[in-house]
Write an enzyme that holds these catalytic residues in place. Structure first.
Site, PDB file in Angstrom:
ATOM      1  N   CYS A 245       0.834  -1.207   0.000  1.00 29.83           N
ATOM      2  CA  CYS A 245       0.000   0.000   0.000  1.00 29.83           C
ATOM      3  C   CYS A 245       0.868   1.257   0.000  1.00 29.83           C
ATOM      4  CB  CYS A 245      -0.913   0.028   1.221  1.00 29.83           C
ATOM      5  SG  CYS A 245      -2.297  -1.093   1.088  1.00 29.83           S
TER       6      CYS A 245
ATOM      7  N   CYS B 143       2.661  11.557   4.948  1.00 31.22           N
ATOM      8  CA  CYS B 143       2.258  10.214   5.361  1.00 31.22           C
ATOM      9  C   CYS B 143       0.896   9.860   4.754  1.00 31.22           C
ATOM     10  CB  CYS B 143       2.206  10.202   6.891  1.00 31.22           C
ATOM     11  SG  CYS B 143       1.046   9.039   7.621  1.00 31.22           S
TER      12      CYS B 143
ATOM     13  N   CYS C  66      16.752  18.579 -23.318  1.00 32.47           N
ATOM     14  CA  CYS C  66      18.161  18.891 -23.049  1.00 32.47           C
ATOM     15  C   CYS C  66      18.532  18.449 -21.640  1.00 32.47           C
ATOM     16  CB  CYS C  66      18.446  20.377 -23.244  1.00 32.47           C
ATOM     17  SG  CYS C  66      20.109  20.838 -22.752  1.00 32.47           S
TER      18      CYS C  66
ATOM     19  N   CYS D  63      15.858  43.506 -21.116  1.00 32.84           N
ATOM     20  CA  CYS D  63      14.714  42.600 -20.936  1.00 32.84           C
ATOM     21  C   CYS D  63      13.381  43.333 -21.020  1.00 32.84           C
ATOM     22  CB  CYS D  63      14.819  41.868 -19.603  1.00 32.84           C
ATOM     23  SG  CYS D  63      16.279  40.819 -19.490  1.00 32.84           S
TER      24      CYS D  63
ATOM     25  N   CYS E 111     -13.166  63.936 -46.834  1.00 34.49           N
ATOM     26  CA  CYS E 111     -14.401  63.920 -47.609  1.00 34.49           C
ATOM     27  C   CYS E 111     -15.080  62.564 -47.560  1.00 34.49           C
ATOM     28  CB  CYS E 111     -14.082  64.290 -49.058  1.00 34.49           C
ATOM     29  SG  CYS E 111     -15.536  64.235 -50.111  1.00 34.49           S
TER      30      CYS E 111
ATOM     31  N   HIS F 271     -27.147  62.388 -52.401  1.00 35.30           N
ATOM     32  CA  HIS F 271     -26.853  63.212 -51.235  1.00 35.30           C
ATOM     33  C   HIS F 271     -27.056  64.681 -51.559  1.00 35.30           C
ATOM     34  CE1 HIS F 271     -25.353  59.630 -49.398  1.00 35.30           C
ATOM     35  NE2 HIS F 271     -25.155  60.288 -48.260  1.00 35.30           N
TER      36      HIS F 271
END
Ligand SMILES: [Zn+2]
Ligand SMILES: [Zn+2]
Ligand SMILES: [Zn+2]
Ligand SMILES: [Zn+2]
Ligand SMILES: [Zn+2]
Ligand SMILES: [Zn+2]
Ligand SMILES: [Zn+2]
Length: 519
Positions: free
Chosen positions: A174, A193, A241, A283, A323, A346
């Site tokens: 066990c 344990c 590696c 970094c 425009c 228009h």
């Protein structure tokens, strides 16, 4: 448990070496010594390309940062490092080695801290680390006995058993089963344990109850924790590696860019999580750039927002003036940018674009122009950064052909293998120059206007020009290579010194905190 036992168990895991071409004997020496040595300065006698002196052997500068020294740690070195720490704590606290190791694990391998803490607080420290008693412990498997019953499987039939100081006893089968599960879940000195009390199962107990394969896994988890606990150590990110690199300089100093190179040639930064040589970018600047690249998709979204399909032919049209009268260049359709309606209507009495507002259109256009300007600026740097990345990928193809070229030269009696070894060395210089170049664009992108910026840009231009020059030499057919050898060597030693000059210029500004970056 002796040192050699541990390392042989750890060796159960395989650490395949990469099959990369070992072209450079100097390189090989460096790998053996495991220290990155600084190469001798190879300043050309003058900036005049033709009059420059050159040396037969090109020294490949593997030290990404001249001031840094690094050590590549094999799994055995890591085990030795841990064993040395354990021995030191054990000696100064008079604790058994397994107790010393538990204390080190608990306090992230801060050796001096662990010693002081124990000497000051004693038993309390042990209890906190999962050692409920400081009585001497013998880790032994008990023989079967009539009064024993395993609390896990309730087996009482002639089973061997094991227990820690807490007294929770179960059969060895066990116990082993329980440990296997925990170790496979990357458990190590945190396995308690099986009765779920706070008592930690120490290493000698684990060794007693597990097989070699599990022990190797357990040890490797321990090693991972050991490396992570040291901010000057990092695992090589190359897959399979299994080595780590330790910096012999401070990696928290912001004026230092500690680029490590593993024996497998993988480069990575010890101070940030960028797994390549990002010199000359500090970094933080490099991280900002990568974030910018990620935002690029946002830029693309912005562009699509500012592009509308022509209502007649769906050709995407970007508005580039105030425009709102749009004339599609593809189908000649005249339409309104705001409502996409026919422009002819228009202003006429039977149709009105009720959203049309000349003032609003002008406002919109201003912000569009500002964004366009920012985008253009970004695209300028991005294109060049990316171009060097792409070229580097193409260079990799060139690299694969080098061995073939060397073989041909040898077969045709034009050059011996030794004589043609300048080819792979030159390639390494080319690779390094490109790597540095691509990051110069990230650096320049964030650089605010300042006198030193002009020097930087000049250095960048020079490095770029000669990188392309060397790159061209690699396009030569094999029969032109012998005649170009001097040219190769000249270009390489020049490039090498230019790259160093550029990096040193940036680093000097970092040290003196002179660089001003855009927000
Ligand atoms: Zn049992
Ligand atoms: Zn217990
Ligand atoms: Zn490596
Ligand atoms: Zn970094
Ligand atoms: Zn118009
Ligand atoms: Zn159209
Ligand atoms: Zn309209």
């Amino acid at each position: 448990m002796t040192d050699t036992d541990e390392s042989s168990q750890f060796d159960e895991e395989s650490y395949p070496s990469d099959g990369s071409l070992d072209y450079d004997s100097e390189d090989q020496d460096m790998e053996d010594s495991q220290f990155w040595e600084e190469d001798e300065e190879m300043e050309p006698s003058s900036d005049n390309f033709g009059a420059m002196s050159h040396s037969e052997a090109i020294q490949v500068d593997h030290t990404a940062l001249a001031a840094s020294s690094q050590r590549v740690l094999e799994p055995e070195d890591l085990l030795k490092g841990q064993a040395a720490d354990v021995a030191r704590v054990s000696e100064l606290t008079a604790l058994e080695p397994w107790r010393a190791e538990l204390l080190l694990w608990k306090d992230d391998w801060k050796v001096d801290h662990v010693i002081t803490k124990y000497l000051e607080q004693g038993e309390k420290v042990l209890r906190e680390a999962g050692m409920l008693s400081d009585d001497p412990v013998e880790f032994v498997i008990s023989k079967p006995r009539p009064d024993f019953m395993c609390f896990l499987c309730c087996d009482e039939d002639k089973a061997t058993s094991f227990k820690l100081a807490c007294g929770h006893e179960c059969c060895t089968e066990c116990y082993s089963h329980y440990l296997r599960g925990k170790i496979q879940e990357n458990g190590s000195l945190d396995i308690t344990c099986p009765m779920n009390c706070k008592e930690i199962v120490p290493k000698p107990a684990v060794m007693l109850l597990t097989d070699k394969k599990l022990q190797a896994k357990y040890q490797s988890t321990l090693c991972t924790r050991y490396v992570r606990a040291h901010n000057d150590m990092k695992w090589c990110p190359a897959p399979d590696c299994g080595k780590a690199v330790k910096a012999n300089i401070s990696v928290t100093d912001e004026s230092v860019i500690p680029i490590a190179e593993c024996n497998c040639h993988q480069q990575f930064c010890l101070a940030c999580n960028i797994d390549e040589d990002h010199l000359p970018c500090p970094c933080k600047v490099a991280a900002r750039w990568l974030e910018k690249l990620r935002d690029e998709s946002e830029t693309m979204t912005w562009m699509s927002v500012n592009t509308k399909p022509c209502p007649k032919c769906t050709n995407p049209i970007e508005k580039n003036g105030g425009c709102n009268h749009i004339n599609c260049t593809q189908c000649g359709n005249h339409f309104c940018w705001v409502c996409l309606g026919d422009w002819a209507k228009h202003g006429s009495s039977n149709y009105q674009c009720n959203m049309y507002s000349p003032e609003q259109a002008e406002e919109d256009q201003k912000s569009v122009n500002a964004k366009r300007e920012q985008l253009d600026r970004y695209m300028f740097f991005y294109t060049r950064y990316n171009n060097h990345r792409d070229s580097a990928k193409l260079d990799e193809k060139t690299y694969k052909n080098i061995t073939k070229t060397m073989e041909t030269l040898q077969k045709e009696g034009k050059m011996t293998w030794l004589e043609s070894r300048f080819l792979p060395s030159s390639f390494e210089i080319l690779r390094q120059s490109r790597q540095t170049l691509l990051w110069t664009y990230a650096f320049a992108f964030f650089l605010d206007a300042q006198p030193e910026r002009e020097i930087f840009l000049k250095n960048q231009e020079d490095l770029e020009l000669h990188t392309e020059g060397l790159s061209e030499l690699f396009e030569y057919k094999w029969d032109r290579i012998p005649g170009a050898k001097v040219n190769f060597l000249d270009k390489c030693s020049y490039l090498k010194s230019r790259r160093q000059k550029l990096v040193e210029h940036v680093m000097k500004g970092m040290e003196e905190r002179n660089w001003k970056f855009l927000n």
